[in-house]
Design a protein around this motif. Structure first.
Motif, PDB file in Angstrom:
ATOM      1  N   LEU A  98       0.821  -1.206   0.000  1.00 36.16           N
ATOM      2  CA  LEU A  98       0.000   0.000   0.000  1.00 36.16           C
ATOM      3  C   LEU A  98       0.859   1.263   0.000  1.00 36.16           C
ATOM      4  CD1 LEU A  98      -2.908  -0.624   2.558  1.00 36.16           C
ATOM      5  CD2 LEU A  98      -3.105  -0.340   0.087  1.00 36.16           C
ATOM      6  N   THR A  99       0.386   2.279  -0.705  1.00 35.48           N
ATOM      7  CA  THR A  99       0.931   3.615  -0.555  1.00 35.48           C
ATOM      8  C   THR A  99       0.070   4.401   0.426  1.00 35.48           C
ATOM      9  OG1 THR A  99       1.800   3.579  -2.811  1.00 35.48           O
ATOM     10  CG2 THR A  99       1.591   5.732  -1.747  1.00 35.48           C
ATOM     11  N   TYR A 100      -1.222   4.542   0.131  1.00 31.36           N
ATOM     12  CA  TYR A 100      -2.179   5.169   1.051  1.00 31.36           C
ATOM     13  C   TYR A 100      -3.376   4.250   1.282  1.00 31.36           C
ATOM     14  CZ  TYR A 100       0.487   9.335  -0.164  1.00 31.36           C
ATOM     15  OH  TYR A 100       1.501  10.226  -0.366  1.00 31.36           O
ATOM     16  N   PHE A 101      -3.968   3.781   0.193  1.00 33.09           N
ATOM     17  CA  PHE A 101      -5.120   2.889   0.272  1.00 33.09           C
ATOM     18  C   PHE A 101      -5.277   2.213  -1.080  1.00 33.09           C
ATOM     19  CE2 PHE A 101      -6.671   7.142  -0.834  1.00 33.09           C
ATOM     20  CZ  PHE A 101      -7.316   6.902  -2.046  1.00 33.09           C
ATOM     21  N   THR A 102      -6.122   1.199  -1.138  1.00 28.59           N
ATOM     22  CA  THR A 102      -6.417   0.554  -2.404  1.00 28.59           C
ATOM     23  C   THR A 102      -7.893   0.186  -2.445  1.00 28.59           C
ATOM     24  OG1 THR A 102      -5.774  -1.207  -3.951  1.00 28.59           O
ATOM     25  CG2 THR A 102      -5.856  -1.795  -1.621  1.00 28.59           C
ATOM     26  N   LEU A 163      -9.220  -0.553   1.275  1.00 32.60           N
ATOM     27  CA  LEU A 163      -8.367  -1.088   2.337  1.00 32.60           C
ATOM     28  C   LEU A 163      -7.297  -0.063   2.671  1.00 32.60           C
ATOM     29  CD1 LEU A 163      -7.371  -3.464   4.133  1.00 32.60           C
ATOM     30  CD2 LEU A 163      -6.045  -4.236   2.141  1.00 32.60           C
ATOM     31  N   TYR A 164      -7.156   0.257   3.972  1.00 32.16           N
ATOM     32  CA  TYR A 164      -6.186   1.261   4.411  1.00 32.16           C
ATOM     33  C   TYR A 164      -5.003   0.673   5.165  1.00 32.16           C
ATOM     34  CZ  TYR A 164      -8.385   5.604   2.970  1.00 32.16           C
ATOM     35  OH  TYR A 164      -8.862   6.645   2.214  1.00 32.16           O
ATOM     36  N   GLY A 165      -5.167  -0.519   5.739  1.00 29.55           N
ATOM     37  CA  GLY A 165      -4.068  -1.104   6.488  1.00 29.55           C
ATOM     38  C   GLY A 165      -4.572  -1.981   7.614  1.00 29.55           C
ATOM     39  N   THR A 166      -3.753  -2.110   8.644  1.00 20.43           N
ATOM     40  CA  THR A 166      -4.099  -2.940   9.795  1.00 20.43           C
ATOM     41  C   THR A 166      -3.890  -2.160  11.089  1.00 20.43           C
ATOM     42  OG1 THR A 166      -1.848  -3.836   9.894  1.00 20.43           O
ATOM     43  CG2 THR A 166      -3.474  -5.089   8.617  1.00 20.43           C
ATOM     44  N   GLY A 167      -4.516  -2.644  12.139  1.00 22.07           N
ATOM     45  CA  GLY A 167      -4.357  -2.048  13.453  1.00 22.07           C
ATOM     46  C   GLY A 167      -4.199  -3.112  14.519  1.00 22.07           C
ATOM     47  N   SER A 168      -3.621  -2.759  15.638  1.00 20.92           N
ATOM     48  CA  SER A 168      -3.356  -3.721  16.708  1.00 20.92           C
ATOM     49  C   SER A 168      -4.484  -3.779  17.728  1.00 20.92           C
ATOM     50  CB  SER A 168      -2.035  -3.380  17.409  1.00 20.92           C
ATOM     51  OG  SER A 168      -2.110  -2.083  17.979  1.00 20.92           O
ATOM     52  N   PHE A 169      -5.578  -3.035  17.480  1.00 22.22           N
ATOM     53  CA  PHE A 169      -6.754  -3.153  18.354  1.00 22.22           C
ATOM     54  C   PHE A 169      -8.011  -3.093  17.500  1.00 22.22           C
ATOM     55  CE2 PHE A 169      -4.852   1.100  18.696  1.00 22.22           C
ATOM     56  CZ  PHE A 169      -5.850   1.903  18.142  1.00 22.22           C
ATOM     57  N   VAL A 206     -10.262   8.949  12.860  1.00 21.37           N
ATOM     58  CA  VAL A 206     -10.112   7.529  13.196  1.00 21.37           C
ATOM     59  C   VAL A 206      -8.927   6.929  12.453  1.00 21.37           C
ATOM     60  CG1 VAL A 206     -11.210   5.259  13.134  1.00 21.37           C
ATOM     61  CG2 VAL A 206     -12.575   7.275  13.720  1.00 21.37           C
ATOM     62  N   LEU A 207      -8.818   7.223  11.177  1.00 25.06           N
ATOM     63  CA  LEU A 207      -7.713   6.655  10.392  1.00 25.06           C
ATOM     64  C   LEU A 207      -6.362   7.149  10.892  1.00 25.06           C
ATOM     65  CD1 LEU A 207      -9.104   6.966   6.744  1.00 25.06           C
ATOM     66  CD2 LEU A 207      -8.813   4.853   8.059  1.00 25.06           C
ATOM     67  N   SER A 208      -6.217   8.473  11.024  1.00 28.35           N
ATOM     68  CA  SER A 208      -4.916   9.062  11.307  1.00 28.35           C
ATOM     69  C   SER A 208      -4.583   9.118  12.791  1.00 28.35           C
ATOM     70  CB  SER A 208      -4.859  10.472  10.705  1.00 28.35           C
ATOM     71  OG  SER A 208      -3.620  11.083  10.971  1.00 28.35           O
ATOM     72  N   CYS A 209      -5.514   9.630  13.595  1.00 28.35           N
ATOM     73  CA  CYS A 209      -5.214   9.863  15.014  1.00 28.35           C
ATOM     74  C   CYS A 209      -5.379   8.626  15.873  1.00 28.35           C
ATOM     75  CB  CYS A 209      -6.108  10.983  15.551  1.00 28.35           C
ATOM     76  SG  CYS A 209      -5.916  12.549  14.685  1.00 28.35           S
ATOM     77  N   VAL A 210      -6.250   7.710  15.465  1.00 30.92           N
ATOM     78  CA  VAL A 210      -6.479   6.500  16.260  1.00 30.92           C
ATOM     79  C   VAL A 210      -5.626   5.338  15.753  1.00 30.92           C
ATOM     80  CG1 VAL A 210      -8.199   4.796  16.988  1.00 30.92           C
ATOM     81  CG2 VAL A 210      -8.797   7.221  16.948  1.00 30.92           C
ATOM     82  N   TYR A 211      -5.597   5.150  14.437  1.00 30.46           N
ATOM     83  CA  TYR A 211      -4.859   4.003  13.892  1.00 30.46           C
ATOM     84  C   TYR A 211      -3.496   4.370  13.297  1.00 30.46           C
ATOM     85  CZ  TYR A 211      -8.485   0.557  14.697  1.00 30.46           C
ATOM     86  OH  TYR A 211      -9.369  -0.300  15.294  1.00 30.46           O
ATOM     87  N   SER A 214      -3.079   6.583   6.874  1.00 28.46           N
ATOM     88  CA  SER A 214      -3.222   7.759   6.029  1.00 28.46           C
ATOM     89  C   SER A 214      -4.633   8.344   6.131  1.00 28.46           C
ATOM     90  CB  SER A 214      -2.936   7.391   4.574  1.00 28.46           C
ATOM     91  OG  SER A 214      -3.215   8.476   3.714  1.00 28.46           O
ATOM     92  N   GLU A 215      -4.733   9.684   6.085  1.00 31.83           N
ATOM     93  CA  GLU A 215      -6.050  10.310   6.031  1.00 31.83           C
ATOM     94  C   GLU A 215      -6.404  10.731   4.610  1.00 31.83           C
ATOM     95  OE1 GLU A 215      -6.621  14.477   7.411  1.00 31.83           O
ATOM     96  OE2 GLU A 215      -4.602  14.274   8.251  1.00 31.83           O
ATOM     97  N   LYS A 216      -5.568  10.398   3.637  1.00 32.63           N
ATOM     98  CA  LYS A 216      -5.909  10.670   2.247  1.00 32.63           C
ATOM     99  C   LYS A 216      -7.120   9.831   1.859  1.00 32.63           C
ATOM    100  CE  LYS A 216      -1.270  11.904   0.672  1.00 32.63           C
ATOM    101  NZ  LYS A 216      -1.600  13.290   0.303  1.00 32.63           N
ATOM    102  N   LYS A 217      -7.969  10.406   0.993  1.00 34.89           N
ATOM    103  CA  LYS A 217      -9.212   9.712   0.651  1.00 34.89           C
ATOM    104  C   LYS A 217      -9.446   9.705  -0.847  1.00 34.89           C
ATOM    105  CE  LYS A 217     -11.132  11.089   5.031  1.00 34.89           C
ATOM    106  NZ  LYS A 217     -10.278  12.305   5.104  1.00 34.89           N
ATOM    107  N   PRO A 218     -10.335   8.808  -1.300  1.00 29.58           N
ATOM    108  CA  PRO A 218     -10.554   8.632  -2.735  1.00 29.58           C
ATOM    109  C   PRO A 218     -11.504   9.670  -3.333  1.00 29.58           C
ATOM    110  CG  PRO A 218     -11.833   7.030  -1.503  1.00 29.58           C
ATOM    111  CD  PRO A 218     -11.010   7.770  -0.500  1.00 29.58           C
ATOM    112  N   ASN A 219     -10.951  10.787  -3.769  1.00 25.63           N
ATOM    113  CA  ASN A 219     -11.693  11.759  -4.579  1.00 25.63           C
ATOM    114  C   ASN A 219     -13.024  12.194  -3.960  1.00 25.63           C
ATOM    115  OD1 ASN A 219      -9.692  11.524  -6.646  1.00 25.63           O
ATOM    116  ND2 ASN A 219     -10.660   9.631  -7.324  1.00 25.63           N
TER     117      ASN A 219
END
Length: 245
Positions: A98-102, A163-169, A206-211, A214-219
């Motif tokens: 991943l770069t940011y999301f797919t 899909l943005y990635g994974t988290g430990s919680f 949630v994406l950036s501050c919690v997990y 990336s906070e970049k989004k699809p258009n």
């Protein structure tokens, strides 16, 4: 030309404000559920099990009547254990590059019923912290292939999934990490602003501050014009266990 842009700007405010008008209808449900708390021993911001044990997705919907100009987004957090071994390999392979999301193929996600936690925000006539973020059986047992949103004016038939990635919680812990104290906003229904503190601002938090993703989004265009600044109390500021992209 100026008249054209002025019309678009007004239309943006009207269209995005529908979040607030529609969401107010379920304000009582939010108030009934706002007192729910996790047991103290489950509210740590680190995982007690497998590292990167949940997948973090974004679901995107155009707003009804906006001609595809304005959008609503939410975060879905799904434990890895709810996916088959083959699906986990598929998703893990995508996370690794991943770069940011797919974007995920619709033919893939519509046949997956993994249980997830849905994290979304909208306006409501309530002032309690996080009363604009539904947290009930409907949002804590959300099937990945469901076409639903926490607001009533999202065109759910046009859902797309990323899909943005994974988290430990998991998503339960993420909800409390966002809502037990101020994390960018208090996310009360009355905190909603169609341009500066909307559903997409919540998704960014949630994406950036919690997990820590990336906070970049699809258009999303004018639906998403704010970059969030993570508060030091937000988990991503104090832990590096998420896969940061």
């Amino acid at each position: 030309m100026m008249s054209f842009y002025r019309t678009i700007f007004v239309f943006a405010i009207v269209a995005l404000s529908k979040h607030q008008l529609v969401f107010a209808r379920i304000g009582d449900i939010l108030l009934d559920n706002i007192t729910n708390e996790l047991p103290a021993d489950q509210r740590s911001y680190t995982s007690s099990g497998e590292k990167n044990s949940s997948y973090v997705f974004l679901q995107k919907f155009p707003l009804e009547g906006s001609n595809g100009l304005f959008f609503h987004t939410e975060v879905l957090v799904c434990p890895k254990e709810h996916f088959s071994q083959n699906d986990r390999k598929t998703l893990d392979d995508q996370v690794s590059s991943l770069t940011y999301f797919t974007e995920l193929e619709e033919s893939w996600w519509t046949s997956r019923t993994a249980s997830c936690v849905e994290l979304g925000y909208g306006g409501a006539a309530c002032s309690q912290r996080c009363c604009g973020v539904p947290h009930n059986t409907g949002t804590t047992s959300f099937a990945l292939n469901e076409r639903k949103a926490v607001i009533g004016n999202a065109d759910v038939q046009k859902k797309t999934l990323y899909l943005y990635g994974t988290g430990s919680f998991d998503g339960e812990v993420a909800y409390h990490a966002t809502c037990d104290h101020k994390c960018w906003s208090n996310w009360a229904g009355t905190d909603y602003n169609p341009l500066t503190n909307n559903c997409n601002t919540f998704t960014s938090t949630v994406l950036s501050c919690v997990y820590g993703l990336s906070e970049k989004k699809p258009n999303l265009g004018p639906s998403d014009m704010v970059n969030v600044k993570c508060d030091t109390k937000c988990p991503a500021a104090i832990t590096s266990e998420s896969k940061v992209l």
